[in-house]
Scaffold this motif. Structure first.
Motif, PDB file in Angstrom:
ATOM      1  N   SER A   1       2.186   2.655   3.127  1.00  0.00           N
ATOM      2  CA  SER A   1       1.334   3.845   3.096  1.00  0.00           C
ATOM      3  C   SER A   1       1.203   4.429   1.696  1.00  0.00           C
ATOM      4  CB  SER A   1       1.878   4.910   4.053  1.00  0.00           C
ATOM      5  OG  SER A   1       3.177   5.323   3.658  1.00  0.00           O
ATOM      6  N   ILE A   2       2.224   4.255   0.854  1.00  0.00           N
ATOM      7  CA  ILE A   2       2.155   4.768  -0.516  1.00  0.00           C
ATOM      8  C   ILE A   2       1.132   3.980  -1.321  1.00  0.00           C
ATOM      9  CG2 ILE A   2       3.447   5.225  -2.627  1.00  0.00           C
ATOM     10  CD1 ILE A   2       4.248   6.966  -0.246  1.00  0.00           C
ATOM     11  N   VAL A   3       1.116   2.667  -1.153  1.00  0.00           N
ATOM     12  CA  VAL A   3       0.128   1.841  -1.841  1.00  0.00           C
ATOM     13  C   VAL A   3      -1.276   2.264  -1.432  1.00  0.00           C
ATOM     14  CG1 VAL A   3      -0.803  -0.491  -2.066  1.00  0.00           C
ATOM     15  CG2 VAL A   3       1.668  -0.134  -2.112  1.00  0.00           C
ATOM     16  N   ARG A   4      -1.455   2.475  -0.132  1.00  0.00           N
ATOM     17  CA  ARG A   4      -2.767   2.900   0.366  1.00  0.00           C
ATOM     18  C   ARG A   4      -3.169   4.233  -0.248  1.00  0.00           C
ATOM     19  NH1 ARG A   4      -7.127   5.654   2.827  1.00  0.00           N
ATOM     20  NH2 ARG A   4      -8.143   4.257   4.292  1.00  0.00           N
ATOM     21  N   SER A   5      -2.239   5.165  -0.357  1.00  0.00           N
ATOM     22  CA  SER A   5      -2.526   6.486  -0.914  1.00  0.00           C
ATOM     23  C   SER A   5      -2.890   6.402  -2.385  1.00  0.00           C
ATOM     24  CB  SER A   5      -1.322   7.415  -0.729  1.00  0.00           C
ATOM     25  OG  SER A   5      -1.071   7.648   0.633  1.00  0.00           O
ATOM     26  N   VAL A   6      -2.201   5.531  -3.134  1.00  0.00           N
ATOM     27  CA  VAL A   6      -2.480   5.414  -4.566  1.00  0.00           C
ATOM     28  C   VAL A   6      -3.862   4.810  -4.801  1.00  0.00           C
ATOM     29  CG1 VAL A   6      -1.789   4.287  -6.709  1.00  0.00           C
ATOM     30  CG2 VAL A   6      -0.064   5.320  -5.233  1.00  0.00           C
ATOM     31  N   VAL A   7      -4.218   3.781  -4.050  1.00  0.00           N
ATOM     32  CA  VAL A   7      -5.542   3.180  -4.200  1.00  0.00           C
ATOM     33  C   VAL A   7      -6.625   4.196  -3.836  1.00  0.00           C
ATOM     34  CG1 VAL A   7      -7.097   1.376  -3.371  1.00  0.00           C
ATOM     35  CG2 VAL A   7      -4.706   0.833  -3.862  1.00  0.00           C
ATOM     36  N   GLU A   8      -6.387   4.962  -2.798  1.00  0.00           N
ATOM     37  CA  GLU A   8      -7.352   5.999  -2.417  1.00  0.00           C
ATOM     38  C   GLU A   8      -7.472   7.043  -3.528  1.00  0.00           C
ATOM     39  OE1 GLU A   8      -8.544   8.609   1.495  1.00  0.00           O
ATOM     40  OE2 GLU A   8      -6.438   8.117   1.181  1.00  0.00           O
ATOM     41  N   MET A   9      -6.360   7.391  -4.161  1.00  0.00           N
ATOM     42  CA  MET A   9      -6.386   8.343  -5.269  1.00  0.00           C
ATOM     43  C   MET A   9      -7.214   7.811  -6.437  1.00  0.00           C
ATOM     44  SD  MET A   9      -3.275   9.560  -7.731  1.00  0.00           S
ATOM     45  CE  MET A   9      -3.303   7.929  -8.494  1.00  0.00           C
ATOM     46  N   LEU A  10      -7.074   6.509  -6.739  1.00  0.00           N
ATOM     47  CA  LEU A  10      -7.846   5.912  -7.818  1.00  0.00           C
ATOM     48  C   LEU A  10      -9.347   6.004  -7.541  1.00  0.00           C
ATOM     49  CD1 LEU A  10      -5.652   2.750  -8.537  1.00  0.00           C
ATOM     50  CD2 LEU A  10      -5.889   4.781  -9.983  1.00  0.00           C
ATOM     51  N   TRP A  11      -9.735   5.805  -6.291  1.00  0.00           N
ATOM     52  CA  TRP A  11     -11.145   5.931  -5.932  1.00  0.00           C
ATOM     53  C   TRP A  11     -11.608   7.377  -5.998  1.00  0.00           C
ATOM     54  CZ3 TRP A  11     -15.288   2.825  -5.087  1.00  0.00           C
ATOM     55  CH2 TRP A  11     -15.039   1.451  -5.162  1.00  0.00           C
ATOM     56  N   GLN A  12     -10.747   8.303  -5.655  1.00  0.00           N
ATOM     57  CA  GLN A  12     -11.110   9.716  -5.759  1.00  0.00           C
ATOM     58  C   GLN A  12     -11.336  10.112  -7.211  1.00  0.00           C
ATOM     59  OE1 GLN A  12      -7.809  11.554  -3.729  1.00  0.00           O
ATOM     60  NE2 GLN A  12      -8.768  11.387  -1.707  1.00  0.00           N
ATOM     61  N   ILE A  13     -10.531   9.562  -8.109  1.00  0.00           N
ATOM     62  CA  ILE A  13     -10.730   9.813  -9.541  1.00  0.00           C
ATOM     63  C   ILE A  13     -12.087   9.264  -9.975  1.00  0.00           C
ATOM     64  CG2 ILE A  13      -9.933   9.176 -11.860  1.00  0.00           C
ATOM     65  CD1 ILE A  13      -7.076   9.250 -10.729  1.00  0.00           C
ATOM     66  N   ARG A  14     -12.408   8.061  -9.531  1.00  0.00           N
ATOM     67  CA  ARG A  14     -13.694   7.456  -9.892  1.00  0.00           C
ATOM     68  C   ARG A  14     -14.860   8.332  -9.459  1.00  0.00           C
ATOM     69  NH1 ARG A  14     -16.197   1.455  -8.728  1.00  0.00           N
ATOM     70  NH2 ARG A  14     -18.313   2.141  -8.276  1.00  0.00           N
ATOM     71  N   GLU A  15     -14.722   9.001  -8.325  1.00  0.00           N
ATOM     72  CA  GLU A  15     -15.820   9.782  -7.762  1.00  0.00           C
ATOM     73  C   GLU A  15     -15.827  11.239  -8.208  1.00  0.00           C
ATOM     74  OE1 GLU A  15     -15.055   9.097  -3.665  1.00  0.00           O
ATOM     75  OE2 GLU A  15     -15.836   7.041  -3.689  1.00  0.00           O
TER      76      GLU A  15
END
Length: 249
Positions: free
Chosen positions: A152-166
């Motif tokens: 779940s931590i990996v999933r959260s970090v990848v989601e955070m990276l996409w939020q930064i992109r947007e």
């Protein structure tokens, strides 16, 4: 209170802005070339490109056709520029490091249901073409792989990276330019990642993901270079119009 460190491109942009304010580079003068600046600051060309785009957004520099980047005005006396946050090159560097390993981990544990979902996303991506749906499908693709790690931590970090992109203004500017230049997610590259995941091959999954994200960086370099050329061409066209108008007097 802890003050977050400035991003590398921001420090370079501020150093160049300070040099302009100090008179080292006066309005109307040409800045050193991208390669020379990269050597001077001991950073990569993408970092210099981010700094130049940040200064362009602030209206301090502009590109001129076949000549380079020129100073248009000195920075305001108030001090530091508005926070532009993360640039697309910096973001993509982090994605290469992190998502490459996430893909390798996913290859050891991804479930058949997730692989089937990835196949469906690839179909959506292929059908979306240059529409906004292609970016949505791209985001879903990468989040599915992160979810496939079972962490779940990996999933959260990848989601955070996409939020930064947007959400990062500089990221939004650069990716928006790439989309306007017709840069869309490459389905074939994504398919190679799925093939490696289906083969349960961590090394192949890691390499496929990294190769895909490095290509994204190359696309961004090309798109932002086109932007500089377009600005220079627009300036040259305006100059020709002014000359023609004066000649007709």
């Amino acid at each position: 209170m802890h003050v977050p460190a400035r991003k590398l491109y921001q420090r370079i942009a501020e150093d160049i802005a300070a040099a302009i304010a100090d008179g080292r580079y006066r309005p109307g003068t040409r800045l050193p070339g991208e390669r020379d600046l990269a050597e001077e600051f001991a950073v990569s060309r993408p970092t210099i490109r981010e700094a130049m785009i940040a200064l362009e957004i602030r209206g301090m520099v502009e590109a001129r056709q076949g000549s380079g980047i020129y100073v248009t005005q000195a920075p305001p006396p108030a001090g530091r520029s508005p926070e532009l946050d993360v640039g697309a090159f910096e973001l993509n560097e982090a994605r290469i490091l992190f998502e490459g390993e996430a893909a390798a981990l996913a290859a050891t544990s991804i479930e058949d249901e997730t692989l089937a979902a990835l196949d469906r996303v690839l179909e959506s991506m292929a059908g979306a073409g240059e529409s906004p749906g292609a970016v949505d499908a791209d985001r879903e693709f990468h989040l599915l792989i992160a979810e496939g790690t079972g962490n779940s931590i990996v999933r959260s970090v990848v989601e955070m990276l996409w939020q930064i992109r947007e959400s990062s203004p500089l990221c939004v500017h650069m990716f928006g330019k790439a989309r306007r230049e017709g840069v869309t997610p490459r389905v074939a590259e994504h398919r190679l990642i799925v093939d490696a995941l289906r083969a349960r091959n961590p090394q192949a999954a890691r390499e496929a993901m990294r190769a895909h994200l490095r290509r994204v960086t190359e696309d961004l370099l090309a798109a932002t270079e086109v932007e500089l050329i377009e600005r220079a061409q627009a300036e040259a066209h305006a100059q020709r119009s002014r000359i023609a108008q004066r000649a007709s007097l």
